[in-house]
Each structure stands twice: as C-alpha cells, then as structure tokens.
Scaffold this motif. Structure first.
Motif, short mmCIF file in Angstrom:
data_model
loop_
_atom_site.label_atom_id
_atom_site.label_comp_id
_atom_site.label_asym_id
_atom_site.label_seq_id
_atom_site.Cartn_x
_atom_site.Cartn_y
_atom_site.Cartn_z
N UNK A 5 0.82 -1.21 0.00
CA UNK A 5 0.00 0.00 0.00
C UNK A 5 0.86 1.26 0.00
N UNK A 6 0.36 2.24 -0.73
CA UNK A 6 0.98 3.57 -0.75
C UNK A 6 -0.11 4.59 -0.41
N UNK A 7 0.32 5.73 0.09
CA UNK A 7 -0.61 6.82 0.39
C UNK A 7 -0.04 8.10 -0.22
N UNK A 8 -0.38 8.29 -1.48
CA UNK A 8 0.12 9.41 -2.26
C UNK A 8 -0.36 10.74 -1.67
N UNK A 9 0.51 11.74 -1.71
CA UNK A 9 0.20 13.02 -1.07
C UNK A 9 -1.03 13.70 -1.68
N UNK A 10 -1.33 13.40 -2.95
CA UNK A 10 -2.51 13.98 -3.59
C UNK A 10 -3.66 12.98 -3.70
N UNK A 11 -3.38 11.78 -4.20
CA UNK A 11 -4.45 10.83 -4.49
C UNK A 11 -5.17 10.34 -3.23
N UNK A 12 -4.44 10.16 -2.12
CA UNK A 12 -5.08 9.66 -0.91
C UNK A 12 -6.07 10.67 -0.33
N UNK A 13 -5.67 11.94 -0.14
CA UNK A 13 -6.65 12.92 0.34
C UNK A 13 -7.81 13.10 -0.65
N UNK A 14 -7.51 13.02 -1.94
CA UNK A 14 -8.58 13.16 -2.93
C UNK A 14 -9.59 12.02 -2.79
N UNK A 15 -9.12 10.79 -2.59
CA UNK A 15 -10.02 9.64 -2.45
C UNK A 15 -10.88 9.79 -1.20
N UNK A 16 -10.30 10.30 -0.12
CA UNK A 16 -11.06 10.53 1.10
C UNK A 16 -12.21 11.50 0.83
N UNK A 17 -11.92 12.57 0.11
CA UNK A 17 -12.95 13.55 -0.22
C UNK A 17 -13.96 12.98 -1.22
N UNK A 18 -13.46 12.31 -2.25
CA UNK A 18 -14.32 11.82 -3.34
C UNK A 18 -15.31 10.78 -2.84
N UNK A 19 -14.90 9.94 -1.90
CA UNK A 19 -15.79 8.90 -1.38
C UNK A 19 -17.04 9.52 -0.79
N UNK A 20 -16.89 10.56 0.01
CA UNK A 20 -18.04 11.23 0.59
C UNK A 20 -18.88 11.95 -0.45
N UNK A 58 -16.66 1.99 2.88
CA UNK A 58 -15.70 1.79 3.96
C UNK A 58 -14.85 3.04 4.19
N UNK A 59 -14.46 3.71 3.12
CA UNK A 59 -13.70 4.95 3.27
C UNK A 59 -14.54 6.02 3.95
N UNK A 60 -15.81 6.10 3.57
CA UNK A 60 -16.73 7.05 4.21
C UNK A 60 -16.80 6.79 5.72
N UNK A 61 -16.93 5.52 6.10
CA UNK A 61 -16.97 5.16 7.51
C UNK A 61 -15.67 5.53 8.20
N UNK A 65 -15.89 8.10 11.15
CA UNK A 65 -16.04 7.39 12.42
C UNK A 65 -14.72 6.81 12.94
N UNK A 66 -14.07 5.99 12.13
CA UNK A 66 -12.92 5.23 12.63
C UNK A 66 -11.66 6.09 12.71
N UNK A 67 -11.43 6.88 11.67
CA UNK A 67 -10.33 7.85 11.65
C UNK A 67 -8.95 7.19 11.80
N UNK A 68 -8.69 6.24 10.91
CA UNK A 68 -7.39 5.58 10.85
C UNK A 68 -6.81 5.74 9.44
N UNK A 69 -5.56 5.33 9.28
CA UNK A 69 -4.95 5.29 7.95
C UNK A 69 -5.53 4.09 7.20
N UNK A 70 -6.11 4.34 6.06
CA UNK A 70 -6.94 3.37 5.34
C UNK A 70 -6.09 2.44 4.49
N UNK A 71 -6.33 1.13 4.65
CA UNK A 71 -5.67 0.10 3.83
C UNK A 71 -6.74 -0.91 3.40
#
Length: 208
Positions: A5-20, A58-61, A65-71
């Motif tokens: 797993x990787x957490x890209x500086x742009x793609x990961x925050x974007x996915x967090x936003x996009x899921x919601x 799951x990302x939305x949750x 709610x959970x507030x962890x690093x997503x894998x």
C-alpha cells in the motif's frame, strides 16, 4: 512480491474527499446504525461485498467514524489495472499462489500499528447482497488468530433500499466483534448472525 500500500500526497486525500462526495451525490440518505468505541487499537474492518461501491462505503466510515490510515486488500490483476487504488491504500493479493501467504503476513504487519485500519471483504468476491450465509475465505483465520485481542475487529454490513424515493438510501450497520475465539469459523458465525440482524432491522424501516 506483492504490491504494498501507498498513500500518495494527492491521491489519498482526494479519495477521502471523493468517497463522501460521490455517496452524497448518488444516495438520497445515508444512515449509520451502531457504535464504534475507539480503544486506540488497529482496526480490522470486515464488510459484506456486493457492489462496486463497497470500498467507498468503507472509506466514508473511516473518515467519519474510525479515523485511521486506510488500507485495503485487492486482487493483484485489478490493482494493476486500476493503479490509482494502490496510491490510496490498496495492496495486492494473488489467489491460488504462494504470494497469498505474503499478503496475509503483510496484513498482519499493518495491524501492528494502532494508526492503521485494514478493510477486508472476507467473501473474497462480489456476491449478491441477499447471499446468506456469507462464507469466509480461509486466510481470514490466519490474520485474526495471529492478532488475537491486540486489534479491534469491526463488522460492517451495507444495505441499499429505495422505498418510495427516486434515489436509494444507504444503510450502514457496524458492530464490534466481542467473542473470545479468533478462528475463522467463530468470526464467520458471528458476522452472519449480525448480517441477519441487519437484514431484519432494514425490513422494519420506512421512508419516513
């Protein structure tokens, strides 16, 4: 070698936003039932798998709610095809190969860090939302028995109903596994019991 797993500086925050954003755009209501008591442990999220949407749920949750690093675990051929997901926490598994043990060990490694959450679909494939019972893949036991009570195992059941609305409603149910046995069969039995409770609870809902 698995794709870690990787957490890209742009793609990961974007996915967090996009899921919601995409959930609120396509669903008329989002309703969460259940409670997550944060015990400051790594979280293993086990969810039913019936649609393309499930990773977004799951990302939305996690964000709310959970507030962890997503894998999350994903089939290697799919992860290579949709490389974006590798940059948002996805890691690979190749079924029926020696690499499956490496994927299980990597999952266990992630679950040694209390900042992490790992999403697994224990069915190992997309199946009908009405499939009952849900059969777990054998690798789940390898992870849970190794981790024991050093992690929080959280069940998530997602259901969709329209009632009289044009847009569907998303009904998310969560419950922490509180058993003392960590073998696959014990956790599978508890998950299926919770799954049936969620189905029953959803039949009692109305569009009000």
């Amino acid at each position: 070698m698995i794709l870690k797993a990787r957490h890209h500086f742009f793609f990961y925050p974007f996915f967090r936003f996009y899921a919601g954003w995409i959930i609120y755009r396509h669903f008329g209501r989002v309703e969460l039932t259940g409670e997550f008591r944060d015990r400051k442990l790594p979280v293993l999220l086990l969810a039913n798998h019936f649609s393309w949407w499930d990773g977004f749920f799951a990302m939305y949750l996690n964000v709310n709610v959970i507030k962890r690093k997503f894998h999350f675990m994903m089939l290697e051929e799919q992860l290579k095809k949709y490389f974006f997901f590798n940059k948002t926490g996805g890691f690979s598994i190749r079924k029926n190969s020696r690499n499956i043990v490496e994927s299980m060990n990597y999952t266990s490694e992630l679950l040694h860090d209390q900042r992490n959450m790992v999403l697994l679909f224990p069915q190992g494939r997309i199946e009908s939302v009405y499939k009952d019972p849900i059969r777990f893949e054998s690798g789940i036991g390898h992870i849970t028995e190794k981790a024991g009570d050093s992690i929080q195992i959280l069940f998530m059941v997602n259901l969709i109903d329209y009632f009289s609305s044009r847009k569907p409603g998303l009904y998310m149910y969560i419950s922490e596994y509180d058993g003392f046995k960590y073998d696959k069969d014990s956790i599978q039995e508890a998950f299926n019991r919770f799954f049936r409770e969620c189905i029953w609870a959803n039949t009692l809902k109305s569009n009000d």
